[in-house]
Scaffold this active site. Structure first.
Site, PDB file in Angstrom:
ATOM      1  N   HIS A 266     -50.454 -16.102  -2.727  1.00 52.46           N
ATOM      2  CA  HIS A 266     -51.437 -17.105  -2.268  1.00 52.46           C
ATOM      3  C   HIS A 266     -52.821 -16.820  -2.854  1.00 52.46           C
ATOM      4  CE1 HIS A 266     -48.943 -19.314   0.666  1.00 52.46           C
ATOM      5  NE2 HIS A 266     -48.364 -18.152   0.899  1.00 52.46           N
ATOM      6  N   ASP A 329     -47.860 -12.855   3.131  1.00 48.16           N
ATOM      7  CA  ASP A 329     -46.666 -13.681   3.283  1.00 48.16           C
ATOM      8  C   ASP A 329     -46.261 -14.345   1.972  1.00 48.16           C
ATOM      9  OD1 ASP A 329     -49.117 -15.144   3.523  1.00 48.16           O
ATOM     10  OD2 ASP A 329     -47.958 -16.908   4.097  1.00 48.16           O
ATOM     11  N   GLU A 330     -45.011 -14.736   1.907  1.00 49.90           N
ATOM     12  CA  GLU A 330     -44.454 -15.626   0.878  1.00 49.90           C
ATOM     13  C   GLU A 330     -44.743 -15.170  -0.551  1.00 49.90           C
ATOM     14  OE1 GLU A 330     -44.219 -19.891   3.143  1.00 49.90           O
ATOM     15  OE2 GLU A 330     -46.125 -19.409   2.190  1.00 49.90           O
ATOM     16  N   VAL A 331     -44.479 -13.916  -0.835  1.00 48.41           N
ATOM     17  CA  VAL A 331     -44.578 -13.424  -2.217  1.00 48.41           C
ATOM     18  C   VAL A 331     -43.172 -13.496  -2.813  1.00 48.41           C
ATOM     19  CG1 VAL A 331     -45.216 -11.510  -3.700  1.00 48.41           C
ATOM     20  CG2 VAL A 331     -46.462 -11.898  -1.555  1.00 48.41           C
ATOM     21  N   GLU A 381     -44.072 -10.244   6.843  1.00 46.83           N
ATOM     22  CA  GLU A 381     -43.580  -9.510   5.680  1.00 46.83           C
ATOM     23  C   GLU A 381     -44.146  -8.101   5.554  1.00 46.83           C
ATOM     24  OE1 GLU A 381     -43.380 -13.903   4.367  1.00 46.83           O
ATOM     25  OE2 GLU A 381     -44.449 -12.661   5.810  1.00 46.83           O
TER      26      GLU A 381
END
Length: 685
Positions: A266, A329-331, A381
């Site tokens: 992000h 998050d969301e890597v 995460e």
């Protein structure tokens, strides 16, 4: 446009909610019963009422505290807006004694710090008699919570504005009651942020989680690395002086400000100005689409951590709260997998996958945050690494993630069931409790509370309040009130209508903005032609809008009907309750009429709208939904008549087809009335 009136006895409503309270205040003759949200821990009725008229005054008692004066001014402003009266503008300081002759005395025993701290004493006692009222608390933090309750208690009756006599002893269930405001996807001006803080204070939320950086924008001025905001914000960012202004504004209302700078993913907006931070060569551009993207900070180079040390140092000095959110998050790891240098580093350090590499990154960033005197917070995460116990886990996945964190010794914050931007009904938020099921005894204290989330892919300053309020008040109650008081969904909805109006007096634009947005969509058709359809639909829930419009970008206008209607149709809920009563006794003439009235209005709506659908693109996309609504209403009318007369339903096949067709309303909308009409059709002979 407002929540439809539910005919529920006010005393019964509060009695259902205040299961643990000693008693419920009966209103004076002609006075409405108070609708409070959050419900207080203990509430005892008195006799009579206290007038709130032009002579209303506020006195301050106890040690001098500028936050106390600010709380008093906030109350005066709210009551002036609510009652339309010109109330006394300045609170009077009386020293250590109660204010003689004052309508309301705010009394503290101590002075609050410049900035609210975690786990402050937020308890208060509110006493109202016909002769005067007082709120007592340890500091101005508790006063702010009592002020919110007092403002909600004020109601209009035959003798004017007044507060019922009552004694309230109150304190929160959880110390962390937050609202995440994403200003990265769509920027929110200072005025919008401060209005949101006002509304948080009105329902006793106490943490503004300010999501300040993401792929679509880096929103804070950095004097150390100025290209972050100069190249990564499109010019929409907060100066450091503006940040300090917001922090002071929040502190006056007993609200903490916790910043989030999401990393290592992000971060596309970071890389526009500093491409050398990335794991793949640039150049980079601000991301205009929504989703999870490949770019990520390079966790293998010391220069990355040197950069972060300086940036975190600058931002932790700017934000005084002891907590600092690092995201995590969301890597997806795609850039790391494609980099020979990163792969060589992983092999040399025995890192089996990109999750292990991210764990190493998080460990080092957490150490940087700690070195600057802060506690790190991260999304689920971050649990993949061996984190020190003072790192807080915020769960966006589910309560099980929070339970896993608690079992590992981490404090946690629940957000998974409180995503306001996913357009879930208030009842769904209300049913979710922050405490995970089957949490071993002794770990309850690790659950700090929760946060409602307002991710802004489809939120703008214009429709923000339509999406947040009044539903955020429901989450606030879940986090404040005793657990046994937050189980009755029907009672919650009955109070919510009044609370929604109270929030308007506190500054919410959810009604005004909705009217403005609907009027724009209606255009030449006129608002009255659009209302039948607007009352019966709601936005697609969850991430279904993204699936329908994968081409949506940051600049896609949020000016359609789907952006204007609230997440939950109050008219549809009222219709459902009317059908419940009708199905219980189909021969009842009044129950039949209560069902047919809205159905006939919805049936006729297409005749009003159809002549105009070619006038503008905003109306053109509504041709299909409007026609489907007319057919759906026809089916409901036919089913209701069949049930009332006992005769077979006219054109059952056509009715069932209308129901099936309405499953896809179009224009990224759902028919909120569809489940109820379906029940009618299935029940019909």
């Amino acid at each position: 446009m407002r929540l439809s009136t539910l005919l529920v006895c006010g005393v019964a409503v509060l009695a259902a909610g205040l299961a643990q309270a000693q008693s419920v205040p009966a209103p004076a003759p002609g006075m409405p019963s108070p609708a409070l949200m959050p419900l207080p821990a203990s509430m005892t009725a008195g006799q009579g009422r206290l007038a709130v008229d032009g002579g209303f005054t506020v006195a301050l008692a106890g040690p001098a505290d500028p936050h106390l004066e600010a709380a008093a001014r906030t109350l005066i402003q709210r009551l002036s807006a609510k009652t339309g009266q010109f109330l006394a503008g300045a609170p009077v300081m009386t020293g250590s004694a109660p204010g003689k002759g004052a309508t309301l005395t705010l009394m503290v025993t101590g002075v609050s710090a410049d900035i609210p701290a975690p786990k402050e004493d937020e308890s208060y006692t509110l006493t109202v008699t016909p002769g005067g009222a007082s709120i007592t608390a340890a500091t101005s933090i508790g006063i702010n919570r009592g002020v919110a309750t007092f403002a909600q208690l004020v109601a209009n009756g035959p003798q004017g504005w007044a507060v019922p006599a009552v004694t309230i002893h109150d304190q929160p269930r959880f110390p962390w009651r937050g609202l995440l405001l994403d200003v990265s996807r769509h920027f929110m001006p200072i005025a919008t942020v401060e209005r949101t803080i006002d509304l948080m204070q009105a329902v006793k939320l106490n943490v503004l989680h300010w999501h300040l950086s993401d792929n679509q924008g880096f929103r804070v001025e950095s004097k150390v690395f100025p290209r972050l905001h100069q190249l990564g914000s499109d010019g929409d960012f907060y100066t450091q002086d503006q940040v300090r202004q917001v922090i002071r504004y929040a502190a006056d209302r007993g609200i903490r400000v916790v910043p989030e700078f999401d990393m290592p993913g992000h971060t596309t907006a970071w890389l526009v100005g500093y491409p050398d931070l990335a794991s793949a060569p640039g150049p980079y551009a601000i991301e205009r689409h929504w989703g999870v993207f490949d770019p990520a900070l390079d966790p293998t180079r010391d220069s990355t951590y040197q950069f972060l040390d300086r940036l975190v140092g600058e931002m932790t000095a700017l934000f005084p709260d002891p907590y600092f959110h690092i995201g995590g998050d969301e890597v997806n790891g795609e850039q790391w997998k494609a980099s020979p240098a990163v792969q060589a580093y992983m092999k040399a350090h025995g890192l089996k996958d990109t999750a292990a590499l991210q764990a190493l990154f998080t460990t080092r960033v957490q150490a940087i945050v700690a070195a600057h005197g802060k506690h790190a917070i991260g999304w689920d995460e971050i649990m993949d690494g061996d984190m020190p116990k003072d790192v807080v886990v915020q769960s966006w996945r589910d309560a099980e993630s929070l339970k896993k964190a608690a079992l590992a010794g981490h404090a946690g914050i629940l957000s998974a069931p409180y995503y306001l931007d996913l357009n879930w009904p208030a009842g769904r938020h209300y049913a979710a409790d922050p405490l995970p099921e089957n949490l071993p005894a002794g770990l309850e204290s690790l659950i700090l509370g929760g946060e409602a989330c307002a991710w802004s892919e489809r939120l703008s300053p214009e429709n923000l309040d339509v999406r947040l309020w009044p539903r955020a008040a429901v989450v606030a109650e879940k986090l404040w009130s005793p657990r046994d008081m937050t189980r009755d969904v029907s009672a919650m909805y009955a109070r919510l209508e009044t609370v929604a109006q109270d929030l308007v007096s506190a500054g919410s634009r959810h009604e005004a903005a909705r009217t403005l947005l609907l009027t724009r969509v209606a255009g030449p058709a006129g608002l009255e032609a659009l209302l039948p359809l607007a009352q019966t639909v709601q936005p697609l829930q969850d991430y279904r809008r993204s699936a329908r419009r994968p081409d949506a970008v940051q600049s896609t206008p949020l000016n359609r009907l789907v952006d204007a209607v609230p997440a939950e149709s109050a008219e549809a809920r009222a219709f459902s309750l009317a059908v419940d009563r009708f199905l219980a006794n189909p021969k009842d003439v009044e129950a039949r009429a209560a069902v047919l009235r809205p159905l006939m209005a919805w049936q006729q709506g297409n005749a009003l709208l159809a002549p105009h659908v070619a006038a503008t693109p905003l109306l053109a996309e509504l041709a299909g939904p409007s026609a489907k609504l007319a057919a759906l209403a026809d089916a409901g009318i036919a089913a209701a008549e069949a049930l009332h007369t006992g005769k077979p339903m006219f054109d059952r096949a056509g009715g069932e087809k209308a129901v099936a067709d309405a499953a896809d309303a179009g224009a990224e909308l759902d028919f909120a009335i569809l489940p109820t009409v379906t029940r009618l059709v299935k029940a019909a002979p």
